[in-house]
Scaffold this motif. Structure first.
Motif, PDB file in Angstrom:
ATOM      1  N   GLY A 157      56.145  37.367  70.161  1.00 63.97           N
ATOM      2  CA  GLY A 157      55.426  38.043  69.094  1.00 63.97           C
ATOM      3  C   GLY A 157      54.982  37.137  67.977  1.00 63.97           C
ATOM      4  N   ASP A 158      55.656  36.001  67.816  1.00 61.52           N
ATOM      5  CA  ASP A 158      55.307  35.091  66.724  1.00 61.52           C
ATOM      6  C   ASP A 158      54.337  33.995  67.155  1.00 61.52           C
ATOM      7  N   GLY A 159      53.949  33.969  68.418  1.00 64.79           N
ATOM      8  CA  GLY A 159      53.010  32.959  68.896  1.00 64.79           C
ATOM      9  C   GLY A 159      53.639  31.603  69.155  1.00 64.79           C
ATOM     10  N   ARG A 160      54.961  31.521  69.061  1.00 66.27           N
ATOM     11  CA  ARG A 160      55.709  30.285  69.322  1.00 66.27           C
ATOM     12  C   ARG A 160      55.260  29.113  68.470  1.00 66.27           C
ATOM     13  N   GLY A 161      54.897  29.392  67.230  1.00 61.40           N
ATOM     14  CA  GLY A 161      54.567  28.310  66.308  1.00 61.40           C
ATOM     15  C   GLY A 161      53.194  27.700  66.505  1.00 61.40           C
ATOM     16  N   LYS A 162      52.385  28.264  67.379  1.00 63.61           N
ATOM     17  CA  LYS A 162      51.024  27.752  67.552  1.00 63.61           C
ATOM     18  C   LYS A 162      50.048  28.866  67.220  1.00 63.61           C
ATOM     19  N   ASN A 163      48.781  28.587  67.317  1.00 70.34           N
ATOM     20  CA  ASN A 163      47.778  29.618  67.120  1.00 70.34           C
ATOM     21  C   ASN A 163      48.101  30.767  68.067  1.00 70.34           C
ATOM     22  N   ALA A 164      48.308  31.970  67.517  1.00 68.72           N
ATOM     23  CA  ALA A 164      48.782  33.093  68.323  1.00 68.72           C
ATOM     24  C   ALA A 164      47.778  33.500  69.402  1.00 68.72           C
ATOM     25  N   ALA A 165      46.488  33.382  69.117  1.00 71.82           N
ATOM     26  CA  ALA A 165      45.488  33.702  70.144  1.00 71.82           C
ATOM     27  C   ALA A 165      45.596  32.712  71.303  1.00 71.82           C
ATOM     28  N   ASP A 166      45.806  31.446  70.991  1.00 75.43           N
ATOM     29  CA  ASP A 166      45.975  30.443  72.058  1.00 75.43           C
ATOM     30  C   ASP A 166      47.244  30.711  72.847  1.00 75.43           C
ATOM     31  N   HIS A 167      48.301  31.157  72.175  1.00 75.07           N
ATOM     32  CA  HIS A 167      49.541  31.490  72.871  1.00 75.07           C
ATOM     33  C   HIS A 167      49.303  32.640  73.853  1.00 75.07           C
ATOM     34  N   LEU A 168      48.579  33.675  73.409  1.00 72.35           N
ATOM     35  CA  LEU A 168      48.255  34.781  74.319  1.00 72.35           C
ATOM     36  C   LEU A 168      47.462  34.279  75.513  1.00 72.35           C
ATOM     37  N   ARG A 169      46.506  33.404  75.240  1.00 70.22           N
ATOM     38  CA  ARG A 169      45.701  32.863  76.344  1.00 70.22           C
ATOM     39  C   ARG A 169      46.564  32.022  77.288  1.00 70.22           C
ATOM     40  N   ASP A 170      47.476  31.219  76.741  1.00 68.81           N
ATOM     41  CA  ASP A 170      48.361  30.411  77.596  1.00 68.81           C
ATOM     42  C   ASP A 170      49.115  31.299  78.581  1.00 68.81           C
ATOM     43  N   ILE A 171      49.603  32.426  78.102  1.00 71.53           N
ATOM     44  CA  ILE A 171      50.386  33.334  78.948  1.00 71.53           C
ATOM     45  C   ILE A 171      49.491  34.077  79.936  1.00 71.53           C
ATOM     46  N   PHE A 172      48.427  34.699  79.426  1.00 68.20           N
ATOM     47  CA  PHE A 172      47.671  35.620  80.256  1.00 68.20           C
ATOM     48  C   PHE A 172      46.562  34.978  81.091  1.00 68.20           C
ATOM     49  N   TYR A 173      45.991  33.868  80.660  1.00 66.10           N
ATOM     50  CA  TYR A 173      44.972  33.224  81.493  1.00 66.10           C
ATOM     51  C   TYR A 173      45.578  32.801  82.831  1.00 66.10           C
TER      52      TYR A 173
END
Length: 132
Positions: free
Chosen positions: A13-29
């Motif tokens: 939920g916190d984006g793991r200390g990086k840009n949260a949109a990029d974190h979502l993309r890392d997971i879901f892409y």
């Protein structure tokens, strides 16, 4: 236990200390989702709530957490979200989350929720789903 799922299966939920949109993309892409589908899937947050004993976060995303609706998208756009600092009159000691401080502090959003409106590529889909 919170360790039932392998690390990286769901976004933090916190984006793991990086840009949260990029974190979502890392997971879901890597699961084959595109931005539109990530925003659509995030709409599941119109249901349910966070519980501090499970995730550390607290509260519902919408005022009707048992009804599937577009409220999640509308609230992302219409509310003013500020960092939660208190909980039931005491300092908030949980992870960073946001609340609708100008209209009751009864709702919450995570960094990864707000990423959907901070990221222009994702925001267009939030606007689309909020209007439908």
């Amino acid at each position: 236990s919170m360790n039932l799922l392998p690390d990286g299966l769901l976004p933090d939920g916190d984006g793991r200390g990086k840009n949260a949109a990029d974190h979502l993309r890392d997971i879901f892409y890597r699961m084959g989702f595109n931005d539109k589908e990530i925003v659509c899937l995030s709409g599941a947050h119109s249901l349910g709530r966070c519980h501090t004993d499970r995730s550390g976060f607290w509260g519902p995303w919408t005022r009707s957490p048992t009804t599937l609706s577009n409220d999640y998208y509308r609230l992302l756009l219409e509310e003013t979200w500020s960092k939660k600092t208190t909980h039931e009159g005491k300092p908030w000691n949980g992870p960073v989350q946001y609340e609708n401080a100008n209209s009751g502090s009864d709702l919450m959003m995570l960094e990864t929720d707000l990423a959907l409106v901070k990221d222009d590529k994702m925001k267009q889909y939030v606007e689309h789903y909020a209007a439908d």
